[in-house]
Each structure stands twice: as structure tokens, then as C-alpha cells.
Design a protein around this motif. Structure first.
Motif, PDB file in Angstrom:
ATOM      1  N   ALA A   3       0.829  -1.202   0.000  1.00  0.00           N
ATOM      2  CA  ALA A   3       0.000   0.000   0.000  1.00  0.00           C
ATOM      3  C   ALA A   3       0.865   1.254   0.000  1.00  0.00           C
ATOM      4  N   GLU A   4       1.946   1.231   0.762  1.00  0.00           N
ATOM      5  CA  GLU A   4       2.851   2.380   0.841  1.00  0.00           C
ATOM      6  C   GLU A   4       3.480   2.673  -0.521  1.00  0.00           C
ATOM      7  N   GLY A  50       2.033   2.447  -3.291  1.00  0.00           N
ATOM      8  CA  GLY A  50       1.014   2.989  -4.189  1.00  0.00           C
ATOM      9  C   GLY A  50       0.409   1.963  -5.127  1.00  0.00           C
ATOM     10  N   ASP A  69      -3.430   1.389  -4.773  1.00  0.00           N
ATOM     11  CA  ASP A  69      -4.360   2.507  -4.965  1.00  0.00           C
ATOM     12  C   ASP A  69      -5.442   2.138  -5.985  1.00  0.00           C
ATOM     13  N   PHE A  73      -4.528   1.029   8.673  1.00  0.00           N
ATOM     14  CA  PHE A  73      -4.460   0.863   7.219  1.00  0.00           C
ATOM     15  C   PHE A  73      -5.483   1.773   6.534  1.00  0.00           C
ATOM     16  N   ARG A 118      -4.393   5.418   6.816  1.00  0.00           N
ATOM     17  CA  ARG A 118      -3.144   5.739   6.120  1.00  0.00           C
ATOM     18  C   ARG A 118      -3.283   5.642   4.598  1.00  0.00           C
ATOM     19  N   TYR A 119      -4.170   4.753   4.132  1.00  0.00           N
ATOM     20  CA  TYR A 119      -4.294   4.505   2.694  1.00  0.00           C
ATOM     21  C   TYR A 119      -5.750   4.648   2.235  1.00  0.00           C
ATOM     22  N   ARG A 177      -7.006   5.601  -0.435  1.00  0.00           N
ATOM     23  CA  ARG A 177      -7.262   5.261  -1.840  1.00  0.00           C
ATOM     24  C   ARG A 177      -7.411   3.756  -2.057  1.00  0.00           C
ATOM     25  N   VAL A 178      -7.150   2.979  -1.021  1.00  0.00           N
ATOM     26  CA  VAL A 178      -7.312   1.533  -1.108  1.00  0.00           C
ATOM     27  C   VAL A 178      -8.669   1.159  -0.533  1.00  0.00           C
TER      28      VAL A 178
END
Length: 318
Positions: free
Chosen positions: A123-124, A126, A129, A143, A146-147, A149-150
Motif C-alpha cells: 500500500a505504501e 502505491g 491505490d 491501514f 493511512r491509505y 485510496r485503497v
């Protein structure tokens, strides 16, 4: 099928071994039984010449250099149990280099897979995404925050999405391996599962401790505690918001940030969780249990239980 298992410093010993052993067993069983399946050409690779596992064992890794993209890159978990330990690791030099390699291989056509905290590295980078994914249940709030877009579905143990495949907590490395084997030959995956004495798991939800996840947000933690204390009564969102000295809008926003659910959905989940526990540990009838978890009769509870079972089966088949 060329597979790179990317081992980073502090890799979870069981996760690394599970991936390697499962895929190697698939090769051996396919050869022994004559099952037609593309063999797995497995390499353990690293971005540093020396890699040690979380328990201190040295991993013999192949330097990635300018290696051409494999069919799959698998990221086993890093052995960090909480956010305080995990987040700094995501900024470590070797992890940053690993993410650059992942992106390069992905551009070259490689598909990516990860389990447990390895999903954070994916995920970090990208590469998740816009995709659906799962992660280890107790870090799902981190998670999700932090993310954004996921599209996180932390209930599921394995989630395929596009060219990515993610799996949930710790021993879901085995689920991830079996999913890869199944893509080669379903019969072979079934045979490997039998040799490993593997029991099908429908969802992470039955293992998740919701009040543990709730600690990620003080208001959500207070909401969780209040609801559990009043589970046998009729609960309105207005009543809860007043009791916690907040607004319904704030409560809804914070629940969504931590769990990806509305307050009503979360209350329903807690009621079903309590009902399942009582079904397993008591001799009470469904109607009596329904009363204890806040339902007027057993009809609603039976419907919810059937819906949960049906959802688990659909997730397994997907």
C-alpha cells in the motif's frame, strides 16, 4: 511460473517459511501425482546482501540487481505487531528501495501479493491505490486511515483485485499460497491443503477482537464500550450520541474512519457476535438469545445469522 519472495529485514519467520514450503510442496505433489500444473520457480530475493528474520536467522537471498520482472512478487509480513513499531519501518532505507523495485517490476508486468503487515509495504508503494485489499485485522484502522485510496475489506482473508492479491493476518500466508496454487490448478491446491491439514476459513471476522481495533480512536472506544454495556436494550443513535456528548455526524464519521461501517452496522455486528458466542457456550434457545442481544424475537437474529453464513461462503468462492 516465476515467483520472487521478497524478504526484508525482520521478516516474519513463519510467513516466509509458509510461502516457500507451500509452493515447494505444490511442485513436489504435482510431479508425484501427475497433476498438470505449471511449476513454481521460486527465488527468495532481497534488496540487501544480508537479511535476517525477526528471530535472527540469516536468509540466503538472491540480490535483485536488474532482475527482469517475475510473474509474481510475494511480500511476507514484517514481524511488527503494532503501529508504533510498524510505521517507522515503512520509512526504512531498505523498505524504500524495496518499494522502488516493486514498482519497477510491476511496470514490467509482474503481479504483486502480500500477507499481514506485508500489505502495508504494498500500500505504501502505491500499487494498491484504487484496488480492493485486506490486511491484518488488528491494524485495519491504521491501514484505512493511512491509505484512503485503497478499498479495504478487512473481513476477508484473501482479496484478489486486478494484478494484486492480499491476505489477512499472520497464518493467512497459507491462504495466500493456496490461492496462488489454485490459480495454477484447483485440484493441486486441494491436494496441498489436505497434506497441510488445512481447514477452510471463511473470514477474518470470526477472529477479530473489535474492541481491540476500537482503541485506535478514543471516541470509538467509548462508543464500543457503551454499546456492549447496553446490548440487550433498544439502542438509538440519538441516545448513544447524547451519552457520549457528541453528535451523530461525528460518531458516524469516526466509526467509518476506524471500521468502515456506520454505527448501526457496528451495533448489529456486536449483537451477532454476542449471539454467536451464546449459541456456542449456552443452552439458550435462539429466541431467548435474541432477547439478550436486543432483538424482540428470534426471526431477525436468524435472518442475520443466515446472511453472515451466506456472505462467508460467497467470499470463499470468490
Amino acid at each position: 511460473m516465476r515467483i520472487f519472495i521478497l524478504a526484508l529485514e525482520g521478516v516474519f519467520d513463519t510467513g516466509l517459511a509458509t510461502m516457500f514450503d507451500s509452493l515447494s510442496m505444490a511442485n513436489a505433489l504435482a510431479q508425484a501425482t501427475g497433476i498438470a500444473a505449471e511449476p513454481f520457480d521460486i527465488s527468495v530475493v532481497g534488496v540487501r546482501p544480508e537479511v535476517r528474520t525477526a528471530l535472527g536467522m540469516q536468509v540466503p537471498v538472491r540480490a535483485i540487481g536488474d532482475a527482469a520482472a517475475p510473474d509474481w512478487i510475494i511480500l511476507p509480513a514484517l514481524n511488527h505487531m503494532n503501529a508504533e513499531a510498524l510505521v517507522p519501518v515503512l520509512g526504512r532505507d531498505d523498505v524504500i528501495d524495496a518499494m522502488a523495485a516493486l514498482r519497477r517490476w510491476h511496470r514490467g508486468g509482474a503481479r504483486v501479493a502480500a500477507a499481514c503487515t506485508g500489505t502495508f509495504v504494498l500500500a505504501e508503494s502505491g500499487l494498491l491505490d484504487g484496488h480492493a485489499a485486506t490486511t491484518t485485522w488488528w491494524l485495519s484502522a491504521l491501514f484505512r486511515q493511512r491509505y484512503p485510496r485503497v478499498h479495504l475489506d478487512a473481513h476477508r482473508i484473501v482479496v484478489p483485485s486486478g494484478n494484486a492479491l492480499t491476505a489477512g493476518a499472520a497464518l493467512s500466508h497459507l491462504d495466500l499460497a493456496l490461492s496462488l496454487i489454485r490459480s495454477s490448478n484447483p485440484e493441486l491446491a486441494t491436494l496441498v491443503a489436505k497434506y497441510l491439514v488445512y481447514d477452510t476459513r471463511l473470514s477474518q471476522s470470526v477472529y477479530a477482537i473489535s474492541d481491540h481495533i476500537a482503541h485506535a480512536d478514543p471516541l470509538v472506544e467509548r462508543f464500543d464500550r457503551w454499546v456492549r454495556e447496553h446490548l440487550g436494550t433498544a439502542i438509538s443513535l440519538d441516545t448513544v450520541a447524547d451519552a457520549l456528548a457528541t453528535s451523530k455526524r461525528t460518531l458516524t464519521r469516526r466509526l467509518n474512519a476506524v471500521f468502515g461501517k456506520t454505527p448501526v452496522e457496528y451495533i448489529q455486528d456486536l449483537r451477532v457476535e454476542r449471539a454467536v458466542h451464546l449459541l456456542k457456550t449456552s443452552k439458550l434457545t435462539v429466541d431467548r438469545i435474541a432477547e439478550q442481544v436486543g432483538y424482540a424475537d428470534g426471526v431477525t437474529l436468524r435472518t442475520l445469522l443466515r446472511r453472515r453464513i451466506g456472505k462467508g461462503i460467497r467470499e470463499l468462492r470468490s
